[in-house]
Scaffold this motif. Structure first.
Motif, short mmCIF file in Angstrom:
data_model
loop_
_atom_site.label_atom_id
_atom_site.label_comp_id
_atom_site.label_asym_id
_atom_site.label_seq_id
_atom_site.Cartn_x
_atom_site.Cartn_y
_atom_site.Cartn_z
N PRO A 39 1.09 23.35 -18.20
CA PRO A 39 0.92 22.75 -16.86
C PRO A 39 -0.17 21.66 -16.88
O PRO A 39 -1.08 21.68 -17.70
CB PRO A 39 0.49 23.92 -16.00
N GLY A 40 0.00 20.72 -15.99
CA GLY A 40 -1.00 19.66 -15.87
C GLY A 40 -2.27 20.21 -15.24
O GLY A 40 -2.33 21.32 -14.73
N LYS A 41 -3.28 19.43 -15.32
CA LYS A 41 -4.61 19.86 -14.86
C LYS A 41 -4.66 19.84 -13.33
O LYS A 41 -4.50 18.79 -12.72
CB LYS A 41 -5.64 18.89 -15.42
N PRO A 42 -4.91 20.97 -12.68
CA PRO A 42 -5.01 20.93 -11.22
C PRO A 42 -6.33 20.30 -10.79
O PRO A 42 -7.24 20.12 -11.59
CB PRO A 42 -4.93 22.41 -10.83
N LYS A 43 -6.39 20.02 -9.54
CA LYS A 43 -7.60 19.37 -9.01
C LYS A 43 -7.92 19.98 -7.65
O LYS A 43 -7.05 20.03 -6.78
CB LYS A 43 -7.36 17.87 -8.87
N TRP A 59 -6.27 23.10 -3.51
CA TRP A 59 -6.16 22.30 -4.72
C TRP A 59 -4.79 21.68 -4.81
O TRP A 59 -3.86 22.05 -4.09
CB TRP A 59 -6.47 23.14 -5.96
N LYS A 60 -4.70 20.77 -5.74
CA LYS A 60 -3.45 20.06 -5.96
C LYS A 60 -2.99 20.36 -7.38
O LYS A 60 -3.79 20.31 -8.30
CB LYS A 60 -3.70 18.57 -5.79
N PRO A 61 -1.74 20.64 -7.56
CA PRO A 61 -1.26 20.89 -8.92
C PRO A 61 -1.36 19.64 -9.77
O PRO A 61 -1.40 18.53 -9.27
CB PRO A 61 0.21 21.29 -8.74
N GLY A 62 -1.38 19.85 -11.06
CA GLY A 62 -1.45 18.74 -11.98
C GLY A 62 -0.16 17.94 -11.97
O GLY A 62 0.84 18.30 -11.36
N SER A 63 -0.20 16.81 -12.65
CA SER A 63 0.93 15.88 -12.59
C SER A 63 2.21 16.50 -13.14
O SER A 63 3.27 16.33 -12.59
CB SER A 63 0.58 14.61 -13.37
N ASP A 64 2.04 17.21 -14.19
CA ASP A 64 3.25 17.78 -14.78
C ASP A 64 3.18 19.30 -14.70
O ASP A 64 3.07 19.99 -15.71
CB ASP A 64 3.37 17.31 -16.23
N ALA A 69 4.33 27.59 -12.50
CA ALA A 69 2.99 27.64 -13.06
C ALA A 69 2.16 28.56 -12.18
O ALA A 69 2.26 28.53 -10.96
CB ALA A 69 2.39 26.23 -13.10
N ASN A 70 1.38 29.34 -12.86
CA ASN A 70 0.60 30.32 -12.15
C ASN A 70 -0.81 29.78 -11.94
O ASN A 70 -1.47 29.41 -12.92
CB ASN A 70 0.56 31.61 -12.96
N TYR A 71 -1.27 29.76 -10.70
CA TYR A 71 -2.60 29.21 -10.43
C TYR A 71 -3.56 30.33 -10.07
O TYR A 71 -3.26 31.18 -9.24
CB TYR A 71 -2.55 28.19 -9.30
N TRP A 113 -13.29 26.74 -9.94
CA TRP A 113 -12.30 26.05 -10.75
C TRP A 113 -10.98 26.80 -10.66
O TRP A 113 -10.92 27.97 -10.30
CB TRP A 113 -12.76 25.89 -12.19
N VAL A 114 -9.95 26.06 -11.01
CA VAL A 114 -8.59 26.59 -10.91
C VAL A 114 -7.95 26.57 -12.29
O VAL A 114 -8.03 25.57 -13.00
CB VAL A 114 -7.74 25.76 -9.92
N ASN A 115 -7.33 27.66 -12.61
CA ASN A 115 -6.55 27.74 -13.86
C ASN A 115 -5.07 27.68 -13.54
O ASN A 115 -4.59 28.36 -12.64
CB ASN A 115 -6.83 29.05 -14.59
N ALA A 116 -4.41 26.90 -14.31
CA ALA A 116 -2.93 26.86 -14.18
C ALA A 116 -2.34 27.35 -15.49
O ALA A 116 -2.69 26.85 -16.56
CB ALA A 116 -2.47 25.44 -13.87
N THR A 117 -1.48 28.32 -15.43
CA THR A 117 -0.86 28.86 -16.65
C THR A 117 0.64 28.91 -16.47
O THR A 117 1.16 29.15 -15.39
CB THR A 117 -1.36 30.29 -16.94
N ASN A 118 1.29 28.63 -17.52
CA ASN A 118 2.72 28.94 -17.57
C ASN A 118 3.04 29.40 -18.98
O ASN A 118 2.16 29.60 -19.81
CB ASN A 118 3.56 27.74 -17.12
#
Lengths: 625, 228
Positions: A39-43, A59-64, A69-71, A113-118
């Motif tokens: 996953p792309g980097k969330p913000k 937050w906003k999900p990353g570009s890709d 994706a699990n946040y 901070w936010v973690n995005a995992t898939n």
């Protein structure tokens, strides 16, 4: 034939297998290419607290990010080392984290901070630092009501009321809210904003009857952000309501028209006089007592007399007067010309004639006013003549050439062929203002006279001046240390004897003559005055030595007893005359550049008298040490 | 909902009356009892109004100063990461949310406010001197620092009077947190020095907000009976 058939079967089987494998691979590849990446980097976009007790972050999900994706959001509080996870992902909506009261601390920094995992990987956002203190943004106020009311004096107004947002605790003082409202007629383009402070109601006057108005209100906590505008509320002002008092305006209009009529009528009657009163004519320039015709004619004297200038510019006739009186006789006996004595009686007039000179160039020898006007009050009844001495030579012992007329008489310097008069370098008749010798006397014109007497002869003319008994001569002299003094001059002394002639009137100026030169001067002392009226001058010595009264040192070389010659530019060269003790020789020098008069006892100066027209400058020069 | 407007008007009227009473005395500002006057009874309400006014006023320039400094000097330096848990007043155990603030006794809260105010007297003084000597510091920051220092003194005086009225017998010793950041402010190394300023301004912004909040809470609690 059966062999061929078998081969064909094998080929077909191979084809099918490879195709299947190919298709399978294709399928697999397609699956991989369809969004299955890390996953792309969330913000983290924004965090907000509506009442300073809870807060929410979005937050906003990353570009890709793709799908699925699990946040997860983690945070750490300032002062703690533990990492916590977000307690509530739901309340705030998608991609949000809601911190309730239990998890909210004020005046403390949160690091979030936010973690995005898939399946394919994970990514982490940048840490976000937030302090709840500074992210307070309340909800809009509630229950906005509008009402048209009438006050006691039958004025109508619009009353607005509202209440604070639901969550904000104003009662305990945890938050203090301030309100702002805006309204406009329905069709108007611009809002009219009003600040309402901490109150929850507002009155608006002077609205237009029959119009429909729209109103909104918002609020802001102390040190926080403004809320959104509340939902719009509208009201129609009834038409029959009187909002303004028009009778006042009618009265004002009538009054102003009456005033205008009165003014017009006044102007018509007295127009001209008013105009002259308002706009007076501009006078031409004029100086009192000044006749412009004089300018045209070119008569400057009259003009200047009109301006109050007396005696300016100095005329030259007085110089003629001076010249008249002094004649130098180069006869052997070295006496004054009898003409001189003839002129004596008239000399009393001189001071008066020289008086009224307003020459601003005071201190200049050229100005007769110097001679006539700048005299101080003499100490003794008759004007006295002293020439204070600036410096003296060490080898100036008994200058017995002349008698001293007074303690500050003129002393001769032994070796100096010239009068060792004032230490001044000025070319003017100096007036020693700093001199302790306050017997500065109005003797300028005497010197001039004296000088003139000595004028015109080369050898041995003497000048003797008649003088009343026992009066010292005062005259300042200028001193010239000039190197242009030739050795000739240095060999000569002259002294100036004043003649104690009872019958003669002295050339001394009266008390009226002021001394105007500010420079200190050296003086020569009058050693004595002999019977002929000749002054013997001595360079002035120190006060202690001032009383050289030996008059009988004829071999003193310090006596400037006779005029040796007259040089160019009317310089009288004085020389020593050991024989004659009653000789005074003046030297007339060229006009020198004015040098500052220095009352410097250490200097030795040459002295000579200069005779530019009408001006006699006694200058002493000497060999410099 | 408290009738805020009328209470403000009432306080102002009272203030006016007070000022006319003490006109013959050389009072330079709003009427507070001159020292030495025994029977002077300026009301607690007036004292709190004035204190809240001052504390509210002090926080604005603190916030502006910090923002200006942050924009001008701290961009890209990552100071915020270092400014965690670095205020000299963090040792004072102050309430950290509304519940804690409402549960604490008003005497204790008043003493806490006093302690925080006292802890800032010296740092504010040095802030002014060091900002003044910093050539690149704009005038706005310096003027704000000077203003804050001045008003902090006044607020401290006012708070001491309030404490004197609320619980006069309970005079605690002058406890406060010592600030030891002066050497950092005077460092030659620019990064260290700028971070020292950043940290000081960050803590000032926070503490001024705290004091303002506590005083407003106390005022509503004591004067308006929790019905502001």
């Amino acid at each position: 034939m059966p062999f061929l058939l078998k081969e064909k079967e094998a080929n077909m089987k191979e084809n099918v297998t490879s195709t299947t494998i190919f298709l399978l691979l294709l399928f697999l590849n397609t699956n991989l290419l369809n969004g299955q990446s890390a996953p792309g980097k969330p913000k983290i976009e924004k965090c907000r607290s509506p009442e300073k007790e809870t807060f929410t972050c979005w937050w906003k999900p990353g570009s890709d990010g793709g799908t699925a994706a699990n946040y997860t959001l983690f945070y750490r509080k300032e002062g703690e080392s533990l990492t916590h996870e977000c307690p509530d992902y739901k309340t705030g909506g998608p991609y949000s984290c809601y911190f309730n009261k239990k998890h909210t601390s004020i005046w403390m920094i949160y690091i979030i901070w936010v973690n995005a995992t898939n399946q394919m990987g994970r990514s982490m956002s940048e840490p976000h630092y937030v302090d709840v203190t500074y992210i307070v943004e309340p909800d809009p106020p509630l229950n906005l009501t509008l009402e048209v009311k009438q006050s006691e004096d039958r004025k109508s107004y619009l009353l607005l009321k509202w209440s604070p947002p639901a969550l904000v605790d104003v009662r305990s003082g945890w938050l203090t809210l301030q309100y702002e409202l805006r309204l406009k007629p329905e069709k108007a383009p611009e809002w009219e904003t009003h600040f309402a402070g901490q109150q929850t109601q507002f009155k608006i006057f002077s609205l237009y009857p029959g119009q429909k108005y729209l109103v909104e209100v918002r609020c802001k906590p102390d040190h926080g952000s403004w809320s959104q505008w509340s939902p719009e509320n509208s009201i129609v002002i009834p038409s029959d309501i009187k909002m303004k008092d028009t009778t006042v305006w009618i009265f004002v209009a009538i009054l102003s028209s009456v005033v205008c009529l009165i003014m017009v009528w006044t102007m018509a009657l007295k127009g001209y006089s008013m105009i002259t009163c308002l706009l007076p004519p501009v006078p031409g320039p004029k100086i009192k007592g000044f006749d412009t015709h004089l300018l045209e004619k070119g008569k400057s004297e009259e003009l200047l007399s009109a301006l109050g200038c007396q005696g300016f510019p100095p005329t030259s006739d007085r110089e003629d007067l001076l010249v008249e009186y002094l004649e130098v006789d180069d006869s052997e006996d070295q006496q004054l010309m009898p003409t001189y004595e003839k002129d004596h009686p008239s000399q009393g007039r001189k001071p008066t004639q020289l008086d009224p000179d307003n020459d601003s160039g005071r201190g200049s020898c050229d100005s007769p006013s110097l001679l006539s006007e700048k005299c101080e009050e003499p100490r003794i009844p008759a004007p006295t003549f002293t020439i204070p001495e600036v410096n003296e030579k060490p080898d100036d012992p008994g200058t017995n050439v002349t008698h001293n007329w007074d303690p500050q008489g003129i002393n001769f310097k032994g070796k100096n062929p010239y009068f060792n008069a004032l230490g001044s370098k000025s070319s003017t008749w100096p007036i020693p203002q700093q001199s302790s010798n306050h017997s500065l006397r109005c003797s300028y014109h005497n010197i001039a006279d004296i000088c003139k007497v000595a004028l015109g002869t080369v050898n041995g003319p003497t000048v003797s001046l008649g003088k009343e008994e026992n009066h010292a001569l005062n005259y300042p002299t200028t001193i010239d240390t000039g190197g242009e003094e030739t050795t000739d001059k240095q060999n000569e002394l002259g002294h100036f004897h004043s003649n104690v002639d009872q019958g003669t009137t002295w050339l001394l100026p009266n008390e009226k003559m002021p001394f105007m030169s500010p420079r200190p001067m050296d003086y020569v002392e009058i050693h004595k005055v002999n019977k002929d009226g000749a002054l013997s001058l001595l360079p002035k010595q120190k006060e202690s030595n001032g009383n050289t009264e030996q008059a009988s040192a004829p071999d003193s070389s310090k006596e400037y007893a006779k005029v040796s010659r007259v040089m160019d530019n009317n310089i009288l060269v004085l020389m020593q005359d050991p024989r004659a003790q009653t000789r005074v020789i003046f030297e007339e020098s060229a006009k020198e550049s004015p040098q500052p008069l220095q009352h410097n006892q250490a200097e030795k100066n040459l002295s000579y008298c200069t005779f530019p027209p009408g001006d006699c400058r006694l200058q002493t020069g000497n060999t410099t040490e | 909902m408290c009738p805020k407007g009328s209470s403000v008007k009432g306080s102002l009227l009272l203030l006016l009356l007070m000022s006319s009473r003490f006109l013959f005395k050389a009072v330079e500002s709003l009427p507070i009892c001159p020292s030495g006057a025994v029977n002077c009874q300026v009301s607690l309400s007036d004292l709190f109004d004035r204190a809240v006014m001052l504390s509210h006023y002090i926080h604005s320039p603190s916030s502006e100063m910090f923002n200006e400094f942050d924009e001008r000097y701290a961009q890209g330096r990552g100071f915020i990461t270092k400014a965690i848990n670095s205020c000299h007043t963090s040792s004072l155990s102050t309430p950290e949310d509304k519940e804690q603030a409402q549960q604490i006794r008003h005497e204790d809260l008043l003493n806490l406010v006093l302690r925080v105010l006292r802890s800032w007297s010296e740092p504010l003084y040095h802030l002014v001197t060091e900002v003044r000597s910093m050539q690149e510091a704009p005038d706005t920051i310096l003027l704000k620092a000077m203003e804050i220092e001045e008003q902090n003194k006044r607020l401290l005086e006012g708070m001491e009077k309030i404490v004197g009225q609320v619980h006069p017998g309970d005079r605690e010793n002058e406890v406060y947190s010592v600030w030891s950041g002066l050497p950092s402010l005077q460092m030659a190394d620019e990064d260290t020095r700028l971070f020292a300023f950043y940290n000081l301004l960050h803590c000032l912004r926070r503490d001024s907000h705290k004091i303002d909040n506590y005083l407003k809470l106390l005022k509503c609690r004591l004067i308006h009976d929790s019905n502001c």
